[in-house]
Write a protein that holds these residues in place. Sequence first.
Motif, PDB file in Angstrom:
ATOM      1  N   PHE A 163     -12.965 -18.069  21.627  1.00 19.67           N
ATOM      2  CA  PHE A 163     -13.193 -17.613  20.264  1.00 19.67           C
ATOM      3  C   PHE A 163     -12.372 -16.358  20.044  1.00 19.67           C
ATOM      4  O   PHE A 163     -12.399 -15.444  20.867  1.00 19.67           O
ATOM      5  N   GLN A 164     -11.626 -16.321  18.924  1.00 18.44           N
ATOM      6  CA  GLN A 164     -10.819 -15.153  18.604  1.00 18.44           C
ATOM      7  C   GLN A 164     -11.047 -14.751  17.157  1.00 18.44           C
ATOM      8  O   GLN A 164     -11.164 -15.610  16.279  1.00 18.44           O
ATOM      9  N   LEU A 165     -11.104 -13.450  16.910  1.00 16.82           N
ATOM     10  CA  LEU A 165     -11.236 -12.882  15.573  1.00 16.82           C
ATOM     11  C   LEU A 165     -10.411 -11.603  15.545  1.00 16.82           C
ATOM     12  O   LEU A 165     -10.594 -10.743  16.405  1.00 16.82           O
ATOM     13  N   PRO A 166      -9.481 -11.480  14.573  1.00 18.58           N
ATOM     14  CA  PRO A 166      -8.659 -10.266  14.520  1.00 18.58           C
ATOM     15  C   PRO A 166      -9.506  -8.995  14.543  1.00 18.58           C
ATOM     16  O   PRO A 166     -10.552  -8.933  13.904  1.00 18.58           O
ATOM     17  N   THR A 167      -9.066  -8.008  15.265  1.00 24.60           N
ATOM     18  CA  THR A 167      -9.653  -6.684  15.497  1.00 24.60           C
ATOM     19  C   THR A 167     -10.812  -6.706  16.491  1.00 24.60           C
ATOM     20  O   THR A 167     -11.365  -5.656  16.786  1.00 24.60           O
ATOM     21  N   PHE A 168     -11.189  -7.871  17.027  1.00 22.71           N
ATOM     22  CA  PHE A 168     -12.252  -7.970  18.025  1.00 22.71           C
ATOM     23  C   PHE A 168     -11.683  -8.521  19.326  1.00 22.71           C
ATOM     24  O   PHE A 168     -10.673  -9.230  19.317  1.00 22.71           O
ATOM     25  N   ALA A 169     -12.360  -8.231  20.428  1.00 22.82           N
ATOM     26  CA  ALA A 169     -11.985  -8.820  21.713  1.00 22.82           C
ATOM     27  C   ALA A 169     -12.230 -10.333  21.617  1.00 22.82           C
ATOM     28  O   ALA A 169     -13.005 -10.789  20.789  1.00 22.82           O
ATOM     29  N   SER A 170     -11.590 -11.106  22.469  1.00 19.59           N
ATOM     30  CA  SER A 170     -11.835 -12.550  22.477  1.00 19.59           C
ATOM     31  C   SER A 170     -12.790 -12.882  23.620  1.00 19.59           C
ATOM     32  O   SER A 170     -13.014 -12.080  24.517  1.00 19.59           O
ATOM     33  N   ALA A 171     -13.376 -14.103  23.543  1.00 15.82           N
ATOM     34  CA  ALA A 171     -14.332 -14.516  24.566  1.00 15.82           C
ATOM     35  C   ALA A 171     -14.374 -16.027  24.649  1.00 15.82           C
ATOM     36  O   ALA A 171     -14.040 -16.733  23.695  1.00 15.82           O
ATOM     37  N   THR A 172     -14.784 -16.525  25.807  1.00  9.59           N
ATOM     38  CA  THR A 172     -15.003 -17.952  25.990  1.00  9.59           C
ATOM     39  C   THR A 172     -16.474 -18.225  25.702  1.00  9.59           C
ATOM     40  O   THR A 172     -17.361 -17.519  26.207  1.00  9.59           O
ATOM     41  N   ILE A 173     -16.718 -19.241  24.853  1.00  6.54           N
ATOM     42  CA  ILE A 173     -18.099 -19.606  24.506  1.00  6.54           C
ATOM     43  C   ILE A 173     -18.321 -21.093  24.747  1.00  6.54           C
ATOM     44  O   ILE A 173     -17.365 -21.874  24.794  1.00  6.54           O
ATOM     45  N   SER A 174     -19.584 -21.485  24.905  1.00  5.56           N
ATOM     46  CA  SER A 174     -19.948 -22.873  25.110  1.00  5.56           C
ATOM     47  C   SER A 174     -20.479 -23.466  23.817  1.00  5.56           C
ATOM     48  O   SER A 174     -21.275 -22.838  23.120  1.00  5.56           O
ATOM     49  N   ILE A 175     -20.054 -24.701  23.519  1.00  2.00           N
ATOM     50  CA  ILE A 175     -20.525 -25.416  22.342  1.00  2.00           C
ATOM     51  C   ILE A 175     -21.665 -26.327  22.772  1.00  2.00           C
ATOM     52  O   ILE A 175     -21.554 -27.044  23.761  1.00  2.00           O
TER      53      ILE A 175
END
Length: 192
Positions: A178-190
Motif C-alpha cells: 500500500f502506498q500513499l504520497p507523503t506517507f511511508a509504504s507498507a505491506t498489507i493482507s487482503i
Amino acid sequence: MNNRFAMARKGVIAVAVGAGLALSLAGCSGGGDGEDGKPKTSASASKDSGSEPSAQEGSDETLAELKGEDGLILKLTSARRDAGGFVTISGELKNDGDEPARLSVRTAGDETEIIRHGTSLGGATLIDPTGKKRYYVLRDTDGRPLTTTSMPRIKAGASIPVFMQFPAPPTGTTEVAFQLPTFASATISISG
C-alpha cells in the motif's frame, strides 16, 4: 489518429468505471430488505449476526500504521474484498502531533481529474508484487475518487475515519504493498 485513440481510451475507461461502480453498488446493497420491508442497516446487521465489528465500528486490529508529515499517522484496520470485485481499505487518520494539521494536497496524487475534487486519498495505490500490477483508487463517473474526501483540519490527538476503494487483484493475491504520497509504504493482507 492520437486524438481518436485518446478519446476511445477515455470512453473505455468511463464505461469500465461506470460498470464497476454499478456492480459495487449492487454488491453493497446486501439484498437488504428486512421482514417489515424496510432496508436493514449495516450496524443492526452486524449486531444481529454477532459478527466482529467492521472498521467503521471501531475494530482494534491494525494491518499497518504509516507515518506521514506533520505528525499524521494513517492506521489501516481493514482490507476486504467486496462482492463486486473491489477491495475496500478502511482505517483512521490520526494527528499525533502537538498542533492542528491538514492532510497534504499531495495525497490526492497528480491526476487533474482527481485533484479538482479537493483533498482526498486519491493518490493511494496497491501494488501486486506477484502479478506485477499497480491498482489505482477507483473513481465515479464524474471523476471523484472513491475515497474519503474534503477532510478537515485534524486537531492534535484527534482522528477521523477514512476509506479507499480499489479494483481487486486476483483472488490468489493476498498481500499487496500500500502506498500513499507523503506517507511511508507498507505491506498489507487482503481478507475475504
